[in-house]
Design a protein around this motif. Structure first.
Motif, PDB file in Angstrom:
ATOM      1  N   PHE A 196       0.827  -1.207   0.000  1.00 58.92           N
ATOM      2  CA  PHE A 196       0.000   0.000   0.000  1.00 58.92           C
ATOM      3  C   PHE A 196       0.865   1.262   0.000  1.00 58.92           C
ATOM      4  O   PHE A 196       0.550   2.244  -0.666  1.00 58.92           O
ATOM      5  N   ALA A 197       1.962   1.238   0.776  1.00 60.39           N
ATOM      6  CA  ALA A 197       2.851   2.401   0.833  1.00 60.39           C
ATOM      7  C   ALA A 197       3.485   2.653  -0.529  1.00 60.39           C
ATOM      8  O   ALA A 197       3.616   3.810  -0.954  1.00 60.39           O
ATOM      9  N   ASP A 198       3.873   1.596  -1.222  1.00 62.69           N
ATOM     10  CA  ASP A 198       4.450   1.741  -2.559  1.00 62.69           C
ATOM     11  C   ASP A 198       3.419   2.316  -3.530  1.00 62.69           C
ATOM     12  O   ASP A 198       3.724   3.194  -4.346  1.00 62.69           O
ATOM     13  N   CYS A 199       2.183   1.844  -3.416  1.00 62.87           N
ATOM     14  CA  CYS A 199       1.098   2.349  -4.253  1.00 62.87           C
ATOM     15  C   CYS A 199       0.890   3.842  -3.990  1.00 62.87           C
ATOM     16  O   CYS A 199       0.716   4.633  -4.924  1.00 62.87           O
ATOM     17  N   ALA A 200       0.929   4.247  -2.715  1.00 67.61           N
ATOM     18  CA  ALA A 200       0.737   5.655  -2.355  1.00 67.61           C
ATOM     19  C   ALA A 200       1.849   6.521  -2.930  1.00 67.61           C
ATOM     20  O   ALA A 200       1.595   7.613  -3.454  1.00 67.61           O
ATOM     21  N   ARG A 201       3.086   6.047  -2.862  1.00 69.61           N
ATOM     22  CA  ARG A 201       4.214   6.827  -3.404  1.00 69.61           C
ATOM     23  C   ARG A 201       4.061   7.041  -4.904  1.00 69.61           C
ATOM     24  O   ARG A 201       4.249   8.152  -5.403  1.00 69.61           O
ATOM     25  N   ARG A 202       3.726   5.969  -5.605  1.00 71.54           N
ATOM     26  CA  ARG A 202       3.578   6.084  -7.054  1.00 71.54           C
ATOM     27  C   ARG A 202       2.400   6.988  -7.424  1.00 71.54           C
ATOM     28  O   ARG A 202       2.483   7.796  -8.344  1.00 71.54           O
ATOM     29  N   PHE A 203       1.309   6.861  -6.664  1.00 71.49           N
ATOM     30  CA  PHE A 203       0.150   7.698  -6.958  1.00 71.49           C
ATOM     31  C   PHE A 203       0.443   9.165  -6.673  1.00 71.49           C
ATOM     32  O   PHE A 203       0.019  10.040  -7.437  1.00 71.49           O
ATOM     33  N   ASN A 204       1.141   9.447  -5.589  1.00 70.37           N
ATOM     34  CA  ASN A 204       1.440  10.845  -5.253  1.00 70.37           C
ATOM     35  C   ASN A 204       2.238  11.527  -6.364  1.00 70.37           C
ATOM     36  O   ASN A 204       2.020  12.705  -6.666  1.00 70.37           O
ATOM     37  N   THR A 205       3.155  10.789  -6.967  1.00 69.28           N
ATOM     38  CA  THR A 205       3.903  11.331  -8.104  1.00 69.28           C
ATOM     39  C   THR A 205       2.963  11.650  -9.263  1.00 69.28           C
ATOM     40  O   THR A 205       3.070  12.698  -9.908  1.00 69.28           O
ATOM     41  N   ARG A 206       2.025  10.733  -9.509  1.00 69.75           N
ATOM     42  CA  ARG A 206       1.050  10.948 -10.588  1.00 69.75           C
ATOM     43  C   ARG A 206       0.120  12.110 -10.264  1.00 69.75           C
ATOM     44  O   ARG A 206      -0.259  12.889 -11.156  1.00 69.75           O
ATOM     45  N   PHE A 207      -0.258  12.250  -8.996  1.00 69.37           N
ATOM     46  CA  PHE A 207      -1.152  13.328  -8.575  1.00 69.37           C
ATOM     47  C   PHE A 207      -0.467  14.686  -8.774  1.00 69.37           C
ATOM     48  O   PHE A 207      -1.092  15.657  -9.218  1.00 69.37           O
ATOM     49  N   GLU A 208       0.815  14.761  -8.432  1.00 71.23           N
ATOM     50  CA  GLU A 208       1.568  15.998  -8.653  1.00 71.23           C
ATOM     51  C   GLU A 208       1.589  16.357 -10.143  1.00 71.23           C
ATOM     52  O   GLU A 208       1.411  17.523 -10.519  1.00 71.23           O
ATOM     53  N   GLN A 209       1.817  15.354 -10.980  1.00 66.79           N
ATOM     54  CA  GLN A 209       1.818  15.571 -12.433  1.00 66.79           C
ATOM     55  C   GLN A 209       0.459  16.081 -12.904  1.00 66.79           C
ATOM     56  O   GLN A 209       0.374  17.000 -13.731  1.00 66.79           O
ATOM     57  N   TYR A 210      -0.613  15.488 -12.359  1.00 65.88           N
ATOM     58  CA  TYR A 210      -1.963  15.913 -12.735  1.00 65.88           C
ATOM     59  C   TYR A 210      -2.164  17.400 -12.461  1.00 65.88           C
ATOM     60  O   TYR A 210      -2.677  18.146 -13.316  1.00 65.88           O
ATOM     61  N   PHE A 211      -1.762  17.854 -11.283  1.00 66.80           N
ATOM     62  CA  PHE A 211      -1.985  19.266 -10.939  1.00 66.80           C
ATOM     63  C   PHE A 211      -1.101  20.200 -11.757  1.00 66.80           C
ATOM     64  O   PHE A 211      -1.509  21.320 -12.069  1.00 66.80           O
ATOM     65  N   ARG A 212       0.104  19.759 -12.118  1.00 71.58           N
ATOM     66  CA  ARG A 212       0.944  20.580 -12.996  1.00 71.58           C
ATOM     67  C   ARG A 212       0.266  20.757 -14.352  1.00 71.58           C
ATOM     68  O   ARG A 212       0.206  21.869 -14.896  1.00 71.58           O
TER      69      ARG A 212
END
Length: 362
Positions: A15-31
């Motif tokens: 789950f922690a690995d999933c959260a890390r990968r998603f957070n990177t994607r979420f940052e990209q989304y907002f950019r």
């Protein structure tokens, strides 16, 4: 199924690995959103609104909804499936919407260790409280619209996109009905268990558990409607113990760990699972102490500590822990029944997630 079940200790890691990968994607989304969002070029407030939504969205959270969504797809296939990232973005944007509006309703100053969106606006516009309120409402509304828009732009097949939008819009509708029922609950001095469960089901379970599972299955090509009753049972049970857990932590938790002060339900007069259990357990002088604190914004940390001591002495803490364990075990048993139909590894995650979540508290 001949696959090996996932060892339980690996679930938090996964789950922690999933959260890390998603957070990177979420940052990209907002950019990308900041570059493409259609707003009047002269508007200063619109970019600020997007910045506040970005800040709240990226600030924290364990991304359990995202993990459940990905694991739901893995129930069907271990392979990547189109539209899963966008479904995860949609679920978390809906969560952002809920947090913004929840803090307006509760007049909450802190969220995830920082200022709530509402209080950020209040601080920026101290002399214009109505405008600050309006901007916060609009920020929450925008997050809701973005949660649906991201699904419409996903690479999933058109039929899956349509079904996903239906799932997320139904979850949003349920969340709003849950918020309304949550307020209605607090008009009742001692809510029934049925009412407490209804608030949990609509305010939490529909969008935090049921919708992620439905979206993951849809992305993987499975029709969740075929298993609607059992998925709803699982979501309801998980929603109950998760809501109990949040309510429990509000009185018995550590403020530094949670990123917000304890006793907010008591000060706000909320008839949560914990406060209702305390009210049902006390009488005489103890009842007078609890009722004097209930709904009193000036309720001090010392008073909260006194109510906590009363709750412990009356066995409320122990009862809540036992109830959480019972509902987690029921949810685990519900997921275990999926084993003949879906992949062993992913079923194991859904089976052990409730128990792992409760054990973190114990």
């Amino acid at each position: 199924m001949t696959e090996t079940a996932l060892p339980t200790p690996q679930i938090p890691e996964r789950f922690a690995d999933c959260a890390r990968r998603f957070n990177t994607r979420f940052e990209q989304y907002f950019r990308e959103l900041a570059d493409s969002f259609d707003a009047p070029p002269s508007s200063r407030f619109t970019p600020e609104c997007l910045d506040l939504l970005r800040d709240l969205s990226l600030r924290g959270g364990k991304r359990l909804r995202v993990a459940m969504l990905y694991e739901a797809a893995r129930l069907v296939t271990p392979d990547p499936v189109p539209g899963l990232e966008e479904a995860a973005l949609g679920v978390e944007l809906l969560q952002t919407h809920g947090l913004v509006h929840d803090d307006i309703i509760d007049d909450g100053p802190v969220r995830r260790g920082g200022p709530s969106t509402y209080y950020a606006y209040r601080e920026q516009f101290p002399d214009r409280p109505q405008d600050a309120l309006g901007l916060a409402v609009l920020a929450g509304d925008l997050a809701l619209v973005l949660s649906l828009r991201v699904l419409l732009d996903s690479p999933a097949p058109p039929s899956a996109r349509h079904a996903m939008v239906g799932v997320l819009s139904a979850a949003a509708s349920a969340m709003i009905a849950g918020q309304i029922t949550d307020i209605e609950r607090d008009f009742t001095h001692l809510p029934s268990e049925e009412l407490l469960h209804a608030v949990s089901d609509y305010k939490t379970a529909h969008y935090s558990i049921l919708a992620p599972v439905q979206l993951g299955l849809l992305a993987a090509g499975e029709d969740p409607a075929r298993f609607d009753a059992e998925l709803r049972r699982y979501a309801r049970l998980v929603g109950i113990y998760e809501t109990m857990r949040d309510d429990y932590l509000d009185l018995f938790g550590d403020a530094r760990t949670m990123g917000k002060s304890t006793g907010s339900d008591l000060r706000d007069g909320k008839r949560s699972y914990t406060i209702t259990a305390v009210l049902a357990a006390v009488n005489g002088t103890e009842r007078a102490v609890v009722e004097a604190a209930l709904g009193a914004p000036s309720c001090t940390p010392q008073t909260v500590a006194a109510v906590r001591e009363i709750a412990v002495s009356r066995g409320v803490e122990q009862k809540l822990r036992a109830d959480m364990r019972r509902y987690a075990e029921l949810a685990s048993a519900e997921a275990a029944a999926w084993r003949p139909r879906w992949r062993e590894e992913a079923v194991t995650v859904f089976e052990h997630l409730p128990l792992w979540s409760v054990e973190r508290l114990m």
